[in-house]
Design a protein around this motif. Structure first.
Motif, PDB file in Angstrom:
ATOM      1  N   GLN A 188       3.905   5.744  -5.829  1.00  0.00           N
ATOM      2  CA  GLN A 188       3.879   5.675  -7.376  1.00  0.00           C
ATOM      3  C   GLN A 188       2.681   6.706  -7.774  1.00  0.00           C
ATOM      4  OE1 GLN A 188       2.945   1.589  -7.667  1.00  0.00           O
ATOM      5  NE2 GLN A 188       5.105   1.044  -8.282  1.00  0.00           N
ATOM      6  N   LYS A 189       1.671   6.921  -6.803  1.00  0.00           N
ATOM      7  CA  LYS A 189       0.489   7.951  -7.015  1.00  0.00           C
ATOM      8  C   LYS A 189       1.075   9.557  -6.544  1.00  0.00           C
ATOM      9  CE  LYS A 189      -3.110   4.583  -6.940  1.00  0.00           C
ATOM     10  NZ  LYS A 189      -4.270   4.201  -6.269  1.00  0.00           N
ATOM     11  N   ARG A 190       2.353   9.556  -5.904  1.00  0.00           N
ATOM     12  CA  ARG A 190       2.821  10.609  -5.396  1.00  0.00           C
ATOM     13  C   ARG A 190       1.942  11.329  -4.171  1.00  0.00           C
ATOM     14  NH1 ARG A 190       7.124  11.758  -7.841  1.00  0.00           N
ATOM     15  NH2 ARG A 190       7.461  13.885  -7.150  1.00  0.00           N
ATOM     16  N   ARG A 191       1.389  10.350  -3.523  1.00  0.00           N
ATOM     17  CA  ARG A 191       0.566  10.741  -2.185  1.00  0.00           C
ATOM     18  C   ARG A 191       1.634  10.842  -1.410  1.00  0.00           C
ATOM     19  NH1 ARG A 191      -3.325   6.221  -0.421  1.00  0.00           N
ATOM     20  NH2 ARG A 191      -3.606   7.850   1.242  1.00  0.00           N
ATOM     21  N   GLN A 239       2.326   1.758  -3.467  1.00  0.00           N
ATOM     22  CA  GLN A 239       1.137   2.223  -4.392  1.00  0.00           C
ATOM     23  C   GLN A 239       0.971   3.759  -4.073  1.00  0.00           C
ATOM     24  OE1 GLN A 239      -2.145  -0.365  -3.443  1.00  0.00           O
ATOM     25  NE2 GLN A 239      -1.523  -1.809  -4.889  1.00  0.00           N
ATOM     26  N   ALA A 240       1.234   4.084  -2.837  1.00  0.00           N
ATOM     27  CA  ALA A 240       1.030   5.345  -2.617  1.00  0.00           C
ATOM     28  C   ALA A 240       1.991   6.363  -3.203  1.00  0.00           C
ATOM     29  CB  ALA A 240       0.607   5.730  -1.081  1.00  0.00           C
ATOM     30  N   SER A 242       0.672  -1.175  -0.150  1.00  0.00           N
ATOM     31  CA  SER A 242      -0.102   0.119  -0.043  1.00  0.00           C
ATOM     32  C   SER A 242       0.968   1.405   0.114  1.00  0.00           C
ATOM     33  CB  SER A 242      -0.820  -0.043   1.218  1.00  0.00           C
ATOM     34  OG  SER A 242      -0.282  -0.061   2.270  1.00  0.00           O
ATOM     35  N   TYR A 292      13.288   9.330  -3.549  1.00  0.00           N
ATOM     36  CA  TYR A 292      12.408   8.852  -2.389  1.00  0.00           C
ATOM     37  C   TYR A 292      13.399   8.964  -1.220  1.00  0.00           C
ATOM     38  CZ  TYR A 292       9.094   6.687  -5.565  1.00  0.00           C
ATOM     39  OH  TYR A 292       8.320   6.473  -6.481  1.00  0.00           O
TER      40      TYR A 292
END
Length: 281
Positions: free
Chosen positions: A55-58, A52-53, A49, A166
Motif C-alpha cells: 500500500q505504501k508502494r515499497r 502495508q508495504a 506487513s 500486483y
C-alpha cells in the motif's frame, strides 16, 4: 505394513498449524524480500506487513527456498525415521520451488518423490493432507503421490483481486494479461488452470464480482462432499461473509477453512484478495 512415508510441502500451502502438527507435515518456507531484508514466510514476516508495504508502494519480492534448504529438511525428516518422502509444491509456473526440491532430492538420504501439484494456497494444502492421510492408512510412496495428484485434478481455485497491478508487477498474470491497458476498471475473476492464472470472467464492480464468485463456487461444488478454503488479504470481513454464505448454500460441505494468505501470495495479489478453493473428497 508399509514403510513410514513422510510428507513435505512448502509454506504457500497455508495449512493451519494444528493440521501440520497432527499429520507431521513439514512446510519449507519461501522468502519474502521487503526492501533489503529477506524474511522467511510464516515465521519472520506476516501477510499484513506485506499488505502495508504494498500500500505504501515499497518494493516487495519473493524467492524460492534454496536446494540446500530442502536438503536440510529432507535430512531432518529422514532422521525421524522416515524411509521415504513425498514432497508436494506450488505450481512451477509461479516459482522455482519445485526445481529446488528436485535438485535436493537427488542427494537425499531416503527416496524422495517431488510433485508439481500445479496448485497454491489450500489447493496445495488439500493435496498434502490427502497424501498424509493415505500414508497414515498404510499407503506407500506411490499411493501418496497418486492421492495428491488425484486431489489436485479434482480441486479448483477461484479468486478476485481489487487490481491486476500486483500480479502484473510480479509477472504472474498469465492469460489475464489481455485485460491490461484496455479495461483497468474491470474487476476480474481469475482461476488456476494448468498451473497458471487465467481470466475467468470480467465484472464491473467489486460487489458483483464477489457475488459471482459465490455463484461459481456453489456451481462447482454442486451436491458433492467438498472441502472449502476461503482466503483473503486484508479483507477479513469479506471473507467471513462469503464463508457464512457458502456454509448456508453447500449441502454436503465437509470442512471450511477461512484464513489470510501468507506473505508470498499476498505480495503478488495485493490487499483485497478474496479466493476460494473447492476440493471434492
Amino acid at each position: 505394513m508399509s514403510r513410514h512415508v513422510a510428507i513435505v510441502t512448502d509454506s504457500t500451502a497455508y495449512l493451519p498449524r494444528p493440521a501440520l502438527e497432527r499429520h507431521s507435515i513439514t512446510a519449507v518456507p519461501l522468502t519474502v524480500v521487503l526492501g533489503d531484508e529477506a524474511l522467511e514466510e510464516g515465521t519472520e514476516v506476516s501477510a499484513r506487513s506485506v499488505a502495508q508495504a504494498l500500500q505504501k508502494r515499497r518494493p516487495v519480492t519473493t524467492s524460492r527456498p534454496s536446494p540446500e534448504t530442502f536438503a536440510a529438511a529432507y535430512r531432518a525428516v529422514a532422521a525421524t525415521g522416515a524411509e521415504g518422502i513425498v514432497s508436494l509444491h506450488l505450481s512451477s509456473e509461479f516459482s522455482g520451488t519445485y526445481d529446488a526440491a528436485v535438485l535436493a532430492a537427488k542427494d537425499a538420504p531416503v527416496p524422495v518423490r517431488v510433485v508439481d501439484t500445479g496448485m497454491v494456497a489450500m489447493a496445495l494444502g488439500f493435496c498434502a493432507l490427502a497424501a498424509a492421510e493415505t500414508t497414515e492408512g498404510g499407503g506407500d510412496i506411490d499411493d501418496a503421490v497418486a492421492a495428491a495428484e488425484k486431489r489436485a485434478e479434482q480441486t479448483s481455485a477461484y479468486f478476485y483481486v481489487d487490481t491486476l497491478d500486483y500480479l502484473r508487477r510480479g509477472g504472474r498474470i498469465g492469460a489475464a494479461q489481455a485485460l491490461l491497458g484496455s479495461a483497468l476498471a474491470v474487476k476480474p475473476l481469475l482461476q488456476l488452470a494448468d498451473g497458471r492464472i487465467e481470466l475467468l470472467e470480467k465484472v464491473r464492480t467489486a460487489s458483483r464480482a464477489i457475488a459471482r464468485l459465490e455463484e461459481i463456487v456453489a456451481e462447482r461444488a454442486g451436491e458433492a462432499r467438498v472441502d472449502i478454503a476461503v482466503h483473503h488479504l486484508a479483507a477479513a470481513e469479506r471473507a467471513d461473509t462469503l464463508a457464512q454464505r457458502l456454509r448456508e448454500r453447500l449441502p454436503a460441505l465437509a470442512e471450511l477453512h477461512v484464513s489470510e494468505v501468507g506473505a508470498v501470495i499476498g505480495a503478488h495479489t495485493g490487499p483485497g484478495l478474496l479466493g476460494v478453493v473447492v476440493s471434492p473428497r
